[in-house]
Design a protein around this motif. Structure first.
Motif, short mmCIF file in Angstrom:
data_model
loop_
_atom_site.label_atom_id
_atom_site.label_comp_id
_atom_site.label_asym_id
_atom_site.label_seq_id
_atom_site.Cartn_x
_atom_site.Cartn_y
_atom_site.Cartn_z
N HIS A 1 -104.25 15.36 26.82
CA HIS A 1 -105.28 16.41 26.75
C HIS A 1 -104.62 17.75 26.44
CE1 HIS A 1 -108.00 13.58 28.59
NE2 HIS A 1 -107.47 13.66 29.80
N PHE A 2 -105.41 18.66 25.89
CA PHE A 2 -104.92 20.03 25.64
C PHE A 2 -105.70 20.95 26.57
CE2 PHE A 2 -104.90 24.02 23.12
CZ PHE A 2 -103.52 24.24 23.14
N ILE A 3 -105.06 21.39 27.65
CA ILE A 3 -105.76 22.19 28.68
C ILE A 3 -104.92 23.42 29.02
CG2 ILE A 3 -106.64 22.21 31.06
CD1 ILE A 3 -107.11 19.18 30.80
N GLY A 4 -105.53 24.59 28.94
CA GLY A 4 -104.83 25.82 29.30
C GLY A 4 -103.57 26.06 28.47
N GLY A 5 -103.56 25.57 27.25
CA GLY A 5 -102.42 25.78 26.37
C GLY A 5 -101.30 24.77 26.55
N ASP A 6 -101.49 23.77 27.44
CA ASP A 6 -100.46 22.75 27.67
C ASP A 6 -100.99 21.36 27.30
OD1 ASP A 6 -98.50 24.46 28.71
OD2 ASP A 6 -99.51 24.46 30.67
N TRP A 7 -100.04 20.48 26.98
CA TRP A 7 -100.40 19.07 26.73
C TRP A 7 -100.26 18.33 28.05
CZ3 TRP A 7 -102.72 18.24 22.25
CH2 TRP A 7 -102.55 19.21 21.26
N VAL A 8 -101.40 17.81 28.55
CA VAL A 8 -101.47 17.35 29.94
C VAL A 8 -101.87 15.87 30.01
CG1 VAL A 8 -102.58 17.85 32.14
CG2 VAL A 8 -102.32 19.67 30.49
N SER A 9 -101.18 15.11 30.86
CA SER A 9 -101.56 13.70 31.07
C SER A 9 -102.86 13.62 31.85
CB SER A 9 -100.47 12.98 31.87
OG SER A 9 -99.30 12.91 31.10
N GLU B 1 -113.90 7.07 19.41
CA GLU B 1 -113.52 6.32 18.20
C GLU B 1 -112.62 7.13 17.27
OE1 GLU B 1 -116.59 6.85 19.23
OE2 GLU B 1 -117.67 4.94 19.45
N ALA B 2 -112.71 8.46 17.30
CA ALA B 2 -111.95 9.28 16.35
C ALA B 2 -111.73 10.67 16.92
CB ALA B 2 -112.69 9.36 15.01
N SER B 3 -110.55 10.86 17.51
CA SER B 3 -110.24 12.14 18.17
C SER B 3 -109.03 12.85 17.57
CB SER B 3 -109.91 11.91 19.66
OG SER B 3 -110.96 11.29 20.34
N LEU B 4 -108.27 12.16 16.70
CA LEU B 4 -106.93 12.64 16.37
C LEU B 4 -106.91 14.01 15.70
CD1 LEU B 4 -105.24 9.29 15.21
CD2 LEU B 4 -105.46 10.27 17.50
N SER B 5 -107.82 14.23 14.74
CA SER B 5 -107.77 15.51 14.02
C SER B 5 -108.13 16.68 14.94
CB SER B 5 -108.70 15.49 12.80
OG SER B 5 -110.02 15.24 13.21
N ILE B 6 -108.88 16.39 16.00
CA ILE B 6 -109.25 17.46 16.94
C ILE B 6 -108.02 17.93 17.72
CG2 ILE B 6 -110.57 17.92 19.07
CD1 ILE B 6 -112.22 18.05 16.51
N PHE B 7 -107.15 16.98 18.08
CA PHE B 7 -105.91 17.40 18.74
C PHE B 7 -105.05 18.24 17.79
CE2 PHE B 7 -106.84 13.75 21.58
CZ PHE B 7 -106.81 14.45 22.77
N GLU B 8 -105.03 17.84 16.52
CA GLU B 8 -104.26 18.63 15.54
C GLU B 8 -104.86 20.03 15.40
OE1 GLU B 8 -101.34 17.85 14.33
OE2 GLU B 8 -101.56 16.04 15.53
N LEU B 9 -106.20 20.10 15.40
CA LEU B 9 -106.85 21.41 15.28
C LEU B 9 -106.49 22.30 16.47
CD1 LEU B 9 -108.80 23.24 13.76
CD2 LEU B 9 -110.70 22.12 14.92
N ALA B 10 -106.48 21.71 17.67
CA ALA B 10 -106.11 22.49 18.87
C ALA B 10 -104.69 23.02 18.72
CB ALA B 10 -106.23 21.62 20.11
#
Ligand code: NAD
Length: 479
Positions: A6-14, A176-185
């Motif tokens: 996850h991307f939370i508060g500017g960090d990549w979080v489990s 089903e499709a989240s990958l580009s959203i992580f890249e956008l973040a």
């Protein structure tokens, strides 16, 4: 592609519960990546980060917010190739369509970058010694839930607009499709979006989406997805008195009158129901044709179907797979039902690869209004054809579903075009076209069960702000 966090508060979080799930390439059925299984704890953390980030972001000069958004737009454009490949692998859509999606995503950031310092209140003439004016203020934390069909485009519009006017965002992409959203973040952070202003929590609808929709710490909810889920999330938000924008499904008609320029209409109609394998909320999947023209329209469409190439998205065919085995079975079920109810099915080339979720492009001719395929959203590469005799009947058929997202009118008669545009119950009407560029500038949203509220264009900014009226007593008249 490994394991995402996850991307939370500017960090990549489990994920707090330590669970991940797999996402698949629809072109091959193979595992593509591992996504964090978000739950209420992750949503709590993201909402809390977004609440903390709100005041400084809202207080920043709009010019500076706009500059950050503009840089994100530029950064997306510098990464078109990489993002398009990722989107194509994740959704199965043809590479050229993914490329167009990425460019539209960049346009959202450019558009709202420019709008950030041009959106404000008004002065209102009132009787007496008063100066009366309105302020447009940000709402706070915007919860965003999006579907899998256009992740980057829909994610971009639902991030850029609220951010431009000072809100912060918690976004849950589709499982089903989240990958580009992580890249956008990631790109947002690289271009100066402060920690907590954009947060992404992945996961399933029930376990991550519902905790976001029902969270008492959010101030607005933007939901894009199905009618069924839209109803549920709106009910949850209502219990916290949180306003909702609902962008739901559609069953959009092409109304083809006898005077239509078919050389222009046919390729546009074809594209409108085959784009993204028909998995588009605004797919033009209901073709209404004036009697006398039906055989020619069906003949031309059916000839065109035989030229449609089908294959893995990344190989850039005309038509890629649908998103999942479940979606494929659903489409096949609708086609079988249409056949049972008397429709004549015309198919294009069938794909050979058994591993992906492929379907041939299809036209269902002679579909009567009582046939479920006339009024239910199929979400596959399929369009139905129904004949009408008069303008009145065309209008009645165009308005004969619960939806009202987009419509097209094909005619050379100017008066007829405008009469139809006025009377069709739909959020957008195109005359002798279907779409006008990426649609970034135009208000978009539904009538009826296609939803309420509007995204895109300046209109979206009204939904992402609240209005405050200020009345100033100017004192007694001098002299
Ligand atoms: P969906 O409603 O199944 O899922 C959409 C999102 O909601 C996903 O992120 C999902 O995880 C989440 N979700 C599912 N159950 C939930 C729950 N109980 N609580 C909270 N969140 C939940 O839709 P889909 O299958 O992903 O997308 C297809 C639908 O989206 C179609 O009906 C299509 O027309 C519509 N759509 C509309 C627009 C538009 O702008 N109007 C754009 C694209 C898609």
């Amino acid at each position: 592609m490994g394991r995402y966090r996850h991307f939370i508060g500017g960090d990549w979080v489990s994920p707090v519960l330590g669970r991940w799930f797999e996402t698949y390439d629809p072109s091959t059925g193979q595992v593509l990546a591992s996504l964090p299984g978000g739950t209420a704890g992750d949503i709590d953390a993201a909402v809390s980060a977004a609440r903390q980030a709100f005041s400084p972001w809202a207080a920043m000069d709009a010019v500076d917010r706009g500059r950050i958004l503009a840089r994100i737009g530029q950064k997306i454009l510098r990464n078109v190739e990489r993002l398009a490949k990722l989107e194509s692998l994740d959704t199965g859509k043809p590479l050229a369509q993914a490329d167009a999606d990425v460019r539209v995503a960049a346009r959202y950031f450019e558009f709202y970058a420019g709008a950030a310092d041009k959106f404000g209140g008004t002065t209102i003439p009132v009787p007496g010694a008063f100066l009366d004016y309105t302020l447009r203020e940000p709402l706070g934390v915007v919860g965003v839930i999006i579907p899998w069909n256009y992740p980057l485009q829909i994610g971009a519009r639902a991030i850029a607009a609220p951010l431009a006017v000072g809100n912060t965002v918690v976004l849950k992409p589709a499982e089903e499709a989240s990958l580009s959203i992580f890249e956008l973040a990631r790109l947002c952070q690289e271009e100066g979006v402060p920690p907590g202003v954009v947060n992404v929590v992945a996961g399933m609808g029930e376990t991550a989406g519902m905790p976001l929709a029902s969270h008492s710490g959010i101030h607005h909810l933007t939901f894009t997805g199905s009618l069924e889920v839209g109803r549920k999330v709106a009910q949850s938000a209502a219990s916290n008195v949180v306003p909702v924008t609902l962008e739901l499904g559609g069953k959009s008609p092409h109304v083809v009158f006898a005077t239509a320029d078919l050389d222009r209409a046919i390729p546009i109609i074809l594209k409108s129901f085959l784009q993204n394998a028909g998995q588009t909320c605004s797919a033009g999947s209901r073709i209404l044709v004036q009697q006398g023209l039906q055989a020619e329209v069906v003949g031309r469409l059916s000839d065109a179907l035989s030229t449609v190439s089908v294959g893995p998205g990344i190989a850039n065919p005309d038509l890629g797979p649908v998103i999942s085995a479940r979606q494929k079975a659903r489409v096949e079920g609708y086609v079988a039902l249409a056949r049972e109810r008397g429709a004549v099915i015309m198919e294009g080339i069938s794909p050979h690869d058994e591993r992906g979720y492929y379907l041939p492009p299809m036209i269902l001719d002679g579909v009567r209004p009582e046939n479920p395929v006339f009024h239910e959203e199929i979400f596959g590469p399929v369009a139905s054809v129904t004949a009408f005799s008069s303008e009145a009947e065309a209008l009645s058929l165009a308005n004969a579903t619960e939806y009202g997202l987009v419509a097209a009118v094909w005619t050379e008669d100017v008066g007829q075009a405008h009469r139809m545009a006025r009377q069709i119950r739909s959020g957008q009407v195109f005359i002798n076209s279907y779409g006008a560029g990426g649609g970034v500038e135009m208000p978009f949203g539904g009538y009826g069960h296609s939803g309420y509220g509007r995204e895109k264009g300046m209109e979206a900014l009204y939904h992402y702000t609240q209005v405050k009226n200020v009345a100033v007593y100017l004192g007694a008249k001098v002299g």
